[in-house]
Design an enzyme around this catalytic site. Structure first.
Site, PDB file in Angstrom:
ATOM      1  N   GLU A 185       0.856  -1.194   0.000  1.00  0.00           N
ATOM      2  CA  GLU A 185       0.000   0.000   0.000  1.00  0.00           C
ATOM      3  C   GLU A 185       0.884   1.233   0.000  1.00  0.00           C
ATOM      4  O   GLU A 185       2.109   1.144   0.192  1.00  0.00           O
ATOM      5  CB  GLU A 185      -0.940  -0.005   1.211  1.00  0.00           C
ATOM      6  N   HIS A 234      -8.964  10.068   2.266  1.00  0.00           N
ATOM      7  CA  HIS A 234      -8.583   8.957   1.390  1.00  0.00           C
ATOM      8  C   HIS A 234      -8.732   9.427  -0.056  1.00  0.00           C
ATOM      9  O   HIS A 234      -9.737  10.041  -0.406  1.00  0.00           O
ATOM     10  CB  HIS A 234      -9.474   7.736   1.658  1.00  0.00           C
ATOM     11  N   ARG A 272      -0.505   9.013   1.452  1.00  0.00           N
ATOM     12  CA  ARG A 272      -1.912   9.325   1.189  1.00  0.00           C
ATOM     13  C   ARG A 272      -2.201  10.812   1.081  1.00  0.00           C
ATOM     14  O   ARG A 272      -3.043  11.234   0.297  1.00  0.00           O
ATOM     15  CB  ARG A 272      -2.722   8.719   2.333  1.00  0.00           C
ATOM     16  N   HIS A 284     -11.270  10.208   6.086  1.00  0.00           N
ATOM     17  CA  HIS A 284     -11.016   8.781   6.319  1.00  0.00           C
ATOM     18  C   HIS A 284     -10.538   8.470   7.730  1.00  0.00           C
ATOM     19  O   HIS A 284     -10.909   7.441   8.291  1.00  0.00           O
ATOM     20  CB  HIS A 284      -9.972   8.325   5.295  1.00  0.00           C
ATOM     21  N   ARG A 340      -1.141   9.356   8.661  1.00  0.00           N
ATOM     22  CA  ARG A 340      -0.965   7.941   9.000  1.00  0.00           C
ATOM     23  C   ARG A 340      -0.548   7.123   7.789  1.00  0.00           C
ATOM     24  O   ARG A 340      -1.081   7.291   6.688  1.00  0.00           O
ATOM     25  CB  ARG A 340      -2.279   7.377   9.558  1.00  0.00           C
TER      26      ARG A 340
HETATM   27  C1  SIN Z   1      -7.450   1.257   2.294  1.00  0.00           C
HETATM   28  O1  SIN Z   1      -7.751   0.073   2.237  1.00  0.00           O
HETATM   29  O2  SIN Z   1      -7.191   1.933   1.304  1.00  0.00           O
HETATM   30  C2  SIN Z   1      -7.431   1.934   3.643  1.00  0.00           C
HETATM   31  C3  SIN Z   1      -6.445   1.312   4.541  1.00  0.00           C
HETATM   32  C4  SIN Z   1      -6.106   2.221   5.686  1.00  0.00           C
HETATM   33  O3  SIN Z   1      -6.781   3.216   5.926  1.00  0.00           O
HETATM   34  O4  SIN Z   1      -5.091   1.982   6.328  1.00  0.00           O
END
Ligand code: SIN
Length: 483
Positions: free
Chosen positions: A113, A230, A279, A332, A367
């Protein structure tokens, strides 16, 4: 109510953090207060991506710490070291509690991620990790005799004794009956502030309860302006059910999907980490783009099977795999909250906080993906240990500090619209000053929203998710600088 030899610990909230505290306290008695049944409400069951842990070959908690600090800009280094260093234990505990993480052969499967230098996102049921964890923990809670669960509860105040110690709560049930529940300590694990925003990925009833309750007894707050947006919420109008948008998990970008604008141009091509940049950076690029969308054509053809929940959500909205996925930003996560130490203790004795409502500085100003489920387990278990080790306190003659009344629906709509205009991924002082005037009510939600705005106004410079809009420095320049 059962007879207890010790005063119970009162835990408010039954997501991953609250249930981790309650289970880890056993056999110490716990009263677990929640709105919906354990594991059914809050943000935990909605978590799609997974839980980060540096368990794979060549990975190391130090790498996980470096990625966490790079994304967060101003994290507390001790909190980060504790989080990443306890991840292996947390995963082992979750497995022992019944969570079945996805495997590739004998090993745990790990995805990628944003902001992570290597694949370390453990998942369950593909993209249903939060639901799988919530379900396993809820089953364990139901099987633990020391945990007494009260559902349908709302918190109306904290109880504080003559020494200034928090010893209980005033709660109300669905029929409006008040309940005084006193004990040894109170743990708030009641989620963030998403319900104060029009567009969000989480439930609408999370409206800053911990900030409101903590403030009522003078507890210190921390990092309030750091609110994460997000970058890939589904931008189809029909997906907005009372403000909650469908999350298109970042793990899909980890599997190769890329962001494009209406002209087919890659949004993140200028950043060294491209679509896996942290993010806050990706969110600002999405805000600045003309009709952004997610292109899954670079992913393996098997992606719909690897992301069954996302695929099902897309199909519900008429989007088949391979079609462009329109996206937008949505609130988010809150990095800020009730200030705590690494054992969940707030600045007022007897009061603790864990999970999204707490702030020990672990996330800094932004985060890192998939560190939030981990935070709930790691700091939940430390909190339980610290409370269990403290001497049992006799409850004196506490008084109730009642919280302000909840905003009515009209006032809540005004607050949501105000924060949407002022506290998004890009902020400016005029907008915040106007927001300050609009947030004039005395409701809990007005007071929390004002605290967020005031804290943002007090920040001189952009950092992480708090970003001052400047005419000169456009997103392209920031991307080129790897900001
Ligand atoms: C996501 O699945 O994109 C969110 C994961 C997260 O907020 O850590």
């Amino acid at each position: 109510m059962t007879r207890r030899s010790h005063p119970p610990v009162v835990v408010v909230g039954a997501g991953i953090a609250g249930m981790s505290v309650a289970l880890s306290l056993a056999p110490h008695p716990v009263i677990l207060l929640c709105g919906e049944a354990p594991g059914a409400g809050g943000a935990t069951p909605l978590a799609a991506g997974g839980i980060a842990a540096a368990l794979g070959p060549g990975d190391d908690p130090r790498h996980h710490a470096e990625d966490t600090m790079r994304a967060g800009h101003c994290n507390d280094a001790d909190a980060v070291a504790t989080l990443v260093g306890s991840a292996a234990d947390a995963i082992a505990w979750l497995e022992a509690t019944g969570v079945a993480f996805d495997r590739a052969g004998d090993a745990l499967d790990a995805g990628l991620e944003g902001g992570h230098g290597r694949p370390r996102i453990l998942h369950a049921g593909g993209d249903a990790t939060g639901a799988a964890i919530a379900c396993a923990l809820a089953r364990a809670v139901a099987a633990t005799p020391s945990i007494e669960t009260w559902t349908g509860m709302d918190i109306h105040g904290l109880r504080i004794d003559a020494t200034g110690r928090v010893v209980g709560v005033l709660a109300g049930d669905r029929d409006g009956h008040p309940h005084i529940i006193d004990g040894q300590a109170v743990v708030l694990a009641c989620g963030g502030i998403g319900g104060l925003f029009e567009d969000r990925t989480g439930p609408g009833d999370l409206q800053g309860l911990a900030i409101s309750a903590g403030s009522s007894v003078g507890a210190r707050l921390r990092d309030l302006p750091f609110i994460q947006f997000h970058p890939t919420a589904l931008a189809v109008p029909s997906t907005r059910t009372q403000g909650r948008r469908t999350l298109i998990t970042e793990a899909l970008r980890g599997a190769g999907a890329v962001l494009r604008d209406a002209h087919g141009r890659r949004l993140m091509a200028g950043h060294p980490l491209a679509d896996l940049a942290p993010r806050d950076v990706v969110a600002r690029a999405v805000v600045a783009a003309d009709r952004p969308w997610l292109d899954t054509s670079p992913c393996s053809k098997a992606w719909p099977e690897l992301f069954p929940a996302t695929t099902a959500s897309l199909r519900r909205h008429g989007l088949e795999p391979g079609m462009p996925i329109p996206v937008c930003t949505a609130q988010h996560f809150h990095m800020g909250g009730l200030a705590t130490d690494l054992a969940g203790a707030a600045s007022v004795p007897g009061l603790h906080a864990v999970g999204e409502c707490a702030c020990n500085g672990v996330h800094g100003a932004n985060r890192l993906a998939s560190n939030s489920l981990l935070e709930g387990v790691v700091f939940g278990r430390f909190t339980a240990r610290a409370i269990a080790a403290a001497p049992a306190r006799r409850v004196g003659t506490p008084a109730t500090r009642a919280l302000p009344a909840n905003a009515d629906p009209q006032a809540l709509a005004r607050i949501r619209a105000t924060l949407a205009r002022s506290m998004g991924p890009q902020r400016d002082r005029d907008m915040l000053a106007r927001a300050r005037l609009a947030l004039r009510g005395n409701s809990r939600q007005d007071i929390v929203a004002r605290a967020l705005v005031d804290a943002a106004l007090a920040l001189p410079a952009s950092v992480g998710a708090h970003h001052w809009r400047t005419a000169a420095a456009g997103v392209d320049q920031q991307l080129a600088a790897g900001a």
